[in-house]
Design a protein around this motif. Sequence first.
Motif, PDB file in Angstrom:
ATOM      1  N   LYS A 152     -12.443  10.290 -31.237  1.00 22.72           N
ATOM      2  CA  LYS A 152     -12.104  10.306 -29.811  1.00 22.72           C
ATOM      3  C   LYS A 152     -11.344  11.580 -29.472  1.00 22.72           C
ATOM      4  N   SER A 153     -10.414  11.957 -30.344  1.00 23.69           N
ATOM      5  CA  SER A 153      -9.547  13.095 -30.027  1.00 23.69           C
ATOM      6  C   SER A 153     -10.344  14.382 -29.920  1.00 23.69           C
ATOM      7  N   ILE A 154     -11.472  14.445 -30.652  1.00 22.96           N
ATOM      8  CA  ILE A 154     -12.290  15.658 -30.588  1.00 22.96           C
ATOM      9  C   ILE A 154     -12.819  15.857 -29.164  1.00 22.96           C
ATOM     10  N   ALA A 155     -13.085  14.738 -28.487  1.00 26.85           N
ATOM     11  CA  ALA A 155     -13.590  14.828 -27.112  1.00 26.85           C
ATOM     12  C   ALA A 155     -12.467  14.867 -26.083  1.00 26.85           C
ATOM     13  N   ASN A 156     -11.212  14.828 -26.546  1.00 30.41           N
ATOM     14  CA  ASN A 156     -10.093  14.879 -25.584  1.00 30.41           C
ATOM     15  C   ASN A 156     -10.063  16.211 -24.859  1.00 30.41           C
ATOM     16  N   GLU A 157      -9.634  16.145 -23.615  1.00 31.59           N
ATOM     17  CA  GLU A 157      -9.522  17.366 -22.826  1.00 31.59           C
ATOM     18  C   GLU A 157      -8.058  17.582 -22.474  1.00 31.59           C
ATOM     19  N   GLN A 158      -7.748  18.831 -22.177  1.00 27.04           N
ATOM     20  CA  GLN A 158      -6.393  19.125 -21.713  1.00 27.04           C
ATOM     21  C   GLN A 158      -6.230  18.550 -20.316  1.00 27.04           C
ATOM     22  N   LEU A 159      -5.197  17.754 -20.124  1.00 27.67           N
ATOM     23  CA  LEU A 159      -4.956  17.167 -18.803  1.00 27.67           C
ATOM     24  C   LEU A 159      -3.585  17.608 -18.325  1.00 27.67           C
ATOM     25  N   HIS A 160      -3.463  17.680 -17.027  1.00 27.81           N
ATOM     26  CA  HIS A 160      -2.187  18.091 -16.459  1.00 27.81           C
ATOM     27  C   HIS A 160      -1.743  17.083 -15.421  1.00 27.81           C
ATOM     28  N   GLU A 161      -0.459  16.780 -15.449  1.00 26.77           N
ATOM     29  CA  GLU A 161       0.098  15.847 -14.462  1.00 26.77           C
ATOM     30  C   GLU A 161      -0.235  16.338 -13.061  1.00 26.77           C
ATOM     31  N   ILE A 162      -0.578  15.398 -12.215  1.00 27.32           N
ATOM     32  CA  ILE A 162      -0.971  15.767 -10.861  1.00 27.32           C
ATOM     33  C   ILE A 162       0.274  15.793  -9.983  1.00 27.32           C
ATOM     34  N   SER A 163       0.406  16.830  -9.214  1.00 29.95           N
ATOM     35  CA  SER A 163       1.505  16.901  -8.255  1.00 29.95           C
ATOM     36  C   SER A 163       0.974  16.503  -6.887  1.00 29.95           C
ATOM     37  N   VAL A 164       1.619  15.529  -6.297  1.00 30.50           N
ATOM     38  CA  VAL A 164       1.211  15.102  -4.962  1.00 30.50           C
ATOM     39  C   VAL A 164       2.349  15.465  -4.010  1.00 30.50           C
ATOM     40  N   PRO A 165       2.035  16.154  -2.917  1.00 29.53           N
ATOM     41  CA  PRO A 165       3.117  16.479  -1.975  1.00 29.53           C
ATOM     42  C   PRO A 165       3.678  15.221  -1.321  1.00 29.53           C
ATOM     43  N   VAL A 166       4.939  15.281  -0.954  1.00 27.88           N
ATOM     44  CA  VAL A 166       5.593  14.108  -0.378  1.00 27.88           C
ATOM     45  C   VAL A 166       6.091  14.417   1.027  1.00 27.88           C
ATOM     46  N   THR A 167       5.790  13.514   1.938  1.00 28.83           N
ATOM     47  CA  THR A 167       6.378  13.612   3.266  1.00 28.83           C
ATOM     48  C   THR A 167       7.686  12.844   3.236  1.00 28.83           C
ATOM     49  N   LYS A 168       8.786  13.543   3.414  1.00 26.17           N
ATOM     50  CA  LYS A 168      10.079  12.881   3.269  1.00 26.17           C
ATOM     51  C   LYS A 168      10.503  12.226   4.572  1.00 26.17           C
ATOM     52  N   ARG A 169       9.898  11.115   4.860  1.00 26.22           N
ATOM     53  CA  ARG A 169      10.308  10.289   5.991  1.00 26.22           C
ATOM     54  C   ARG A 169       9.952   8.850   5.639  1.00 26.22           C
ATOM     55  N   ALA A 170      10.869   7.947   5.872  1.00 29.27           N
ATOM     56  CA  ALA A 170      10.611   6.539   5.556  1.00 29.27           C
ATOM     57  C   ALA A 170      10.372   5.766   6.846  1.00 29.27           C
ATOM     58  N   LEU A 171       9.493   4.781   6.740  1.00 30.53           N
ATOM     59  CA  LEU A 171       9.264   3.880   7.866  1.00 30.53           C
ATOM     60  C   LEU A 171       9.859   2.527   7.505  1.00 30.53           C
ATOM     61  N   VAL A 172      10.763   2.034   8.322  1.00 34.53           N
ATOM     62  CA  VAL A 172      11.337   0.713   8.090  1.00 34.53           C
ATOM     63  C   VAL A 172      10.790  -0.214   9.162  1.00 34.53           C
ATOM     64  N   ILE A 173      10.170  -1.305   8.730  1.00 32.73           N
ATOM     65  CA  ILE A 173       9.579  -2.239   9.688  1.00 32.73           C
ATOM     66  C   ILE A 173      10.492  -3.441   9.803  1.00 32.73           C
ATOM     67  N   GLY A 174      11.127  -3.598  10.928  1.00 30.70           N
ATOM     68  CA  GLY A 174      12.031  -4.722  11.157  1.00 30.70           C
ATOM     69  C   GLY A 174      13.467  -4.242  11.255  1.00 30.70           C
ATOM     70  N   GLY A 175      14.135  -4.649  12.331  1.00 29.14           N
ATOM     71  CA  GLY A 175      15.495  -4.166  12.573  1.00 29.14           C
ATOM     72  C   GLY A 175      16.548  -5.248  12.424  1.00 29.14           C
ATOM     73  N   GLY A 176      16.307  -6.185  11.512  1.00 33.93           N
ATOM     74  CA  GLY A 176      17.353  -7.160  11.193  1.00 33.93           C
ATOM     75  C   GLY A 176      18.336  -6.520  10.225  1.00 33.93           C
ATOM     76  N   ILE A 177      19.174  -7.338   9.618  1.00 27.60           N
ATOM     77  CA  ILE A 177      20.186  -6.771   8.733  1.00 27.60           C
ATOM     78  C   ILE A 177      19.529  -6.043   7.557  1.00 27.60           C
ATOM     79  N   ALA A 178      18.393  -6.549   7.071  1.00 27.38           N
ATOM     80  CA  ALA A 178      17.706  -5.877   5.953  1.00 27.38           C
ATOM     81  C   ALA A 178      17.239  -4.487   6.375  1.00 27.38           C
ATOM     82  N   GLY A 179      16.557  -4.420   7.504  1.00 19.74           N
ATOM     83  CA  GLY A 179      16.043  -3.135   7.978  1.00 19.74           C
ATOM     84  C   GLY A 179      17.160  -2.171   8.332  1.00 19.74           C
ATOM     85  N   ILE A 180      18.227  -2.716   8.944  1.00 15.26           N
ATOM     86  CA  ILE A 180      19.362  -1.871   9.327  1.00 15.26           C
ATOM     87  C   ILE A 180      19.998  -1.254   8.085  1.00 15.26           C
ATOM     88  N   GLN A 181      20.256  -2.099   7.081  1.00 12.76           N
ATOM     89  CA  GLN A 181      20.913  -1.617   5.862  1.00 12.76           C
ATOM     90  C   GLN A 181      20.030  -0.586   5.148  1.00 12.76           C
TER      91      GLN A 181
END
Lengths: 162, 657
Positions: free
Chosen positions: B126-155
Amino acid sequence: METEVKETQGKIFSAENPGITAPTDWQPVIMGILCNWCSYAGSDLTGTSRIQYPPNIRIIRVPCSSRVDPWFIIKSLQTTADGVLISGCHPGDCHYISGNYYARRRFLVTKKLLNFIGYHENRIQFSWVSAAEGPKFAKVVAKVTEDIKKLGPLHRYKKENF
Amino acid sequence: MARVGVFVCFCGANIAGVIDVPAVVQEAKKIKEVKISIEYKYLCSDPGQQIIREAIVQNRLTSVVVAACSPRMHEKTFRKALLDAGMNPYLLEIANIREHSSWVHQKDKKAATEKASDLIRMAVAKSIANEQLHEISVPVTKRALVIGGGIAGIQAALDIADARIPVTLVEKSPSIGGRMAQLDETFPTLDCSQCILTPKMVDVASHPYIELIPYSEVIELQGYVGNYKAKIKKKASYVDFSSCTGCGACTQKCPVKVPNEFNMNIDKRKAIYTPFPQAVPNKPVIDAEHCTMLLKGKCGICAKVCEKGSINFKMVDEVIEREIGAVVIATGYDLWDPKPYEEYGVGRYKDIITSLEFERMVSASGPTNGVPVRPSDGKVPKNVVFIKCIGSRDEAKGIEYCSKICCMYTAKHAILLHHKVPDSHAYIFYMDIRAAGKGYEEFVKRAQVETAATYLRGRVSKIYKKGDKLMVRGEDAQIGQVVEVEADLVVLATAVIAPKDNPALARLLGVSYDKYGYISEAHPKLRPVETAKAGIFLAGCTQAPKDIPDTVAQASACAAKVCGLFAGDTMKKDPMISTINNEFCSGCLNCIKVCPYQAIVTEEIPLGHGSKEIRTVAKINEGVCQGCGSCVAICRSMAISLAGFTDPQIINEIVAI
């Protein structure tokens, strides 16, 4: 097809092709293709629990039972294996949500096809073993090994018999 | 030509006690691609890894096979060793000769040794057929969506925003606050709910990193972790919040009266209203179902009295789009409707109320100014019967689970009743008292001692009317007798249930929910704040009934998870995912049907090089693919390949023995 053991003159006859024989101390090779998350983890648990089972199985790890291409089954039977065991997560418990359902359908068709072209149905077996079912994995392997032993050698001995 | 190194581990006696390791090492040397085959006592130890690192460099290895324990155990360790030696970590294969051989074939050493050799042959192939792999970088949008404005959502929103991550908080009703805003005092300390909640609500409104969108709902979510696109429907409020000062003239003059849902319909509100005095945002909205101007085109008084001219009857629903990286679901809970309890006369007798109705009555800002009264005649009740487990732990009429909070709030109600009406007496019918929590058992004791509430263990079988009193007939299991209590008021502790919109929301977000409608967590013990879908988290009663401390703790845990997700500019992802060679793709699109993550989309490419005609092929979304391989097995043109588990790798394994 008949499942009876044909054993005469110190030889085991192949269930599909009586022309193929092996000595009575013959040991089958079983190709076990296991999904990473349930069955492979279950087989690891069998190990950590030191539960003993017959040493005929050779295990290949795949991410999910749905990764198993029927080609792998056919290739195993054509070349190295006398039987194939495929095991995945229990229906409904798939790590990848629904993969084992596709696997189940695909295997039913594959099994029917292989049966149709002359393989004994017990050559290809499927099971669901969870990551917690170490003892079950040992039982499954023991049963499959016994089944395949009864069926005798497969085509891997073809060349030398023809 | 491949140059494979094989490293066989003794694992002390775990492997070497059964398997003849030197023989296995010799056997491995016979494989023609194997350049070096050595054994060591503990490969996972530092010196063991050093041996591997040195061998890689000295022998210019192209892949490495470690024959040791399960890859689930030490794959990461050995991958790191490869990386340290300057080799791609995915060129490693592990032959599991411990869990799959030495430990399970302890009595047959010869067979175990043979099997170990076979497993190594398979891994080398199996290892003979192994290929070099690289971790994938995925861009991140830094904004969170909170659904619900009770104490859980507020906190959750506050904690995420305090880490300087922008948050969009979506609340269905005109104000945040949720169920907690309806409560009077909270167990086990009898803090005033409003006093501890409203400062947090104001913080949400004034926080520079929180965008509060009240009176709105999420209607669509697309994309994948770090890169979601949400559509939010902002319902028409008919009031321009930017110019409205919240003076309240409109609500005073509005002639239309409708039941006030915030006060459990005990009193009335107007058609233009703010749900409660401390509402955030403290701006009124027009209830389109009842406003005569919107229904019939008559009235419009609110527009006339508004000095700022903020009323706009032509306002329409608006759809807002936001790019977000993570979602927190905090939709809270509903209460079970006790109608099936016909033997209690629910619906027939006005003086049977639910616990939340009682809660509103004893609230100082409630419809009765903090004094509980009988709905039938407005008199202050003297004997009050509380019945617990209405709908919960009741498979016949309601649901099987325990609502968790009722034992505590009923004890609280007994204390509050005693405070508001000192000469009253509380009778509490219960099945069990479940008071596990910090200070909870003491609180129940306090209710029993301080208020002298009578706790009766047993179920109530019937309630009937006698004069203007209600006769509550039940069993006192501790004395084994039927008892009857003459009650002025009966309070039912109704079960906590999932909000009825939860299943629809779950389908919209692509997360799973259970048979009760609660959102399912990824793992009940080890991943209790995550859903199975990456980047979507859950807090509070949307998962299961919870009290306020647990809800707040879970909301903060969600915030920690979101902050962890956003810690870098990109996210790292396992490279073992599918790729499609679109030259081979015939466009049958069967892969789209079997993909459990909707990770495959269609793409249109030129029919041939430079051709103007187009054809449709499948395309994998790297960010979404989880690497199950369903698509690979279904692809009839063999156009898809799963990195790490390619067809050549697995076929090599099969034929290697």
